[in-house]
Design an enzyme around this catalytic site. Sequence first.
Site, PDB file in Angstrom:
ATOM      1  N   GLY A  29       0.812  -1.212   0.000  1.00 11.13           N
ATOM      2  CA  GLY A  29       0.000   0.000   0.000  1.00 11.13           C
ATOM      3  C   GLY A  29       0.844   1.260   0.000  1.00 11.13           C
ATOM      4  O   GLY A  29       2.077   1.211   0.108  1.00 11.13           O
ATOM      5  N   SER A  30       0.178   2.394  -0.091  1.00  9.48           N
ATOM      6  CA  SER A  30       0.884   3.667  -0.270  1.00  9.48           C
ATOM      7  C   SER A  30       1.757   4.045   0.925  1.00  9.48           C
ATOM      8  O   SER A  30       2.861   4.575   0.746  1.00  9.48           O
ATOM      9  CB  SER A  30      -0.127   4.783  -0.552  1.00  9.48           C
ATOM     10  OG  SER A  30      -1.075   4.878   0.493  1.00  9.48           O
ATOM     11  N   ALA A  83      -3.031   0.471   7.031  1.00  6.68           N
ATOM     12  CA  ALA A  83      -4.410   0.038   7.266  1.00  6.68           C
ATOM     13  C   ALA A  83      -5.352   0.992   6.548  1.00  6.68           C
ATOM     14  O   ALA A  83      -5.023   2.159   6.327  1.00  6.68           O
ATOM     15  CB  ALA A  83      -4.721   0.010   8.762  1.00  6.68           C
ATOM     16  N   GLU A 103      -0.946 -10.496   3.350  1.00  4.50           N
ATOM     17  CA  GLU A 103      -0.644  -9.652   4.513  1.00  4.50           C
ATOM     18  C   GLU A 103      -0.880 -10.424   5.807  1.00  4.50           C
ATOM     19  O   GLU A 103      -0.078 -10.344   6.745  1.00  4.50           O
ATOM     20  CB  GLU A 103      -1.493  -8.380   4.469  1.00  4.50           C
ATOM     21  CG  GLU A 103      -1.035  -7.401   3.394  1.00  4.50           C
ATOM     22  CD  GLU A 103      -2.004  -6.261   3.138  1.00  4.50           C
ATOM     23  OE1 GLU A 103      -1.610  -5.303   2.468  1.00  4.50           O
ATOM     24  OE2 GLU A 103      -3.162  -6.328   3.597  1.00  4.50           O
ATOM     25  N   LYS A 121      -7.102   7.542   9.044  1.00  2.46           N
ATOM     26  CA  LYS A 121      -7.471   6.123   9.104  1.00  2.46           C
ATOM     27  C   LYS A 121      -8.035   5.706  10.471  1.00  2.46           C
ATOM     28  O   LYS A 121      -8.491   4.579  10.633  1.00  2.46           O
ATOM     29  CB  LYS A 121      -6.250   5.247   8.784  1.00  2.46           C
ATOM     30  CG  LYS A 121      -5.592   5.541   7.441  1.00  2.46           C
ATOM     31  CD  LYS A 121      -6.561   5.331   6.295  1.00  2.46           C
ATOM     32  CE  LYS A 121      -5.874   5.300   4.936  1.00  2.46           C
ATOM     33  NZ  LYS A 121      -5.190   6.546   4.569  1.00  2.46           N
TER      34      LYS A 121
END
Length: 219
Positions: A29-30, A83, A103, A121
């Site tokens: 992910g980023s 997340a 993951e 988040k």
Amino acid sequence: MNQLEMKKLAAQAALQYVKADTIVGVGSGSTVNCFIEALGTIKDKIQGAVAASKESEELLRKQGIEVFNANDVSSLDIYVDGADEINPQKMMIKGGGAALTREKIVAALAKKFICIVDSSKQVDVLGSTFPLPVEVIPMARSQVGRKLAALGGSPEYREGVVTDNGNVILDVHNFSILNPVEIEKELNNVAGVVTNGIFALRGADVVIVGTPEGAKVID
């Protein structure tokens, strides 16, 4: 301070948990991309990494970091991942990038799970802002969708996405997850479900939140 800058703050702060001569578990992910970039600055300190996605593997190699297969590693000191949502109990929704199964596999190898996020988040109840991804065997897509609808969710097929494992993703909307541990177990028992994006049975041990005021550590 923009969102990317906050992600970079959290990623940089996670380096303090990286011990010399260890193999680091890396998610996807980023925000993890920011961590991989930061990890490249200390690549000579570590043995290498185990990655939870093919994209992360490629980025690690570009940084000159050796990538190990999970089958060749008995345990990891830490696993660093982002997340899509995280609650005050350090339980998460993950899978926006469709790498949720791998993951969970890499997280299960680790002694300590470090979750790196920006402040957007953080939620009180999982499912508040982000749909729950569920990885499904392709032939079971319709029947799993019916089961998810019967449980109160609104499943949506993620068009054009095939996971690294060759499966499909159903994103479950309007699903308020008040008891993450029980729902994670229940959904994983549905025939055709590979896994779902609730990380409650194995939640985070440490959360690093990038904020406009700096990186905040919750342990």
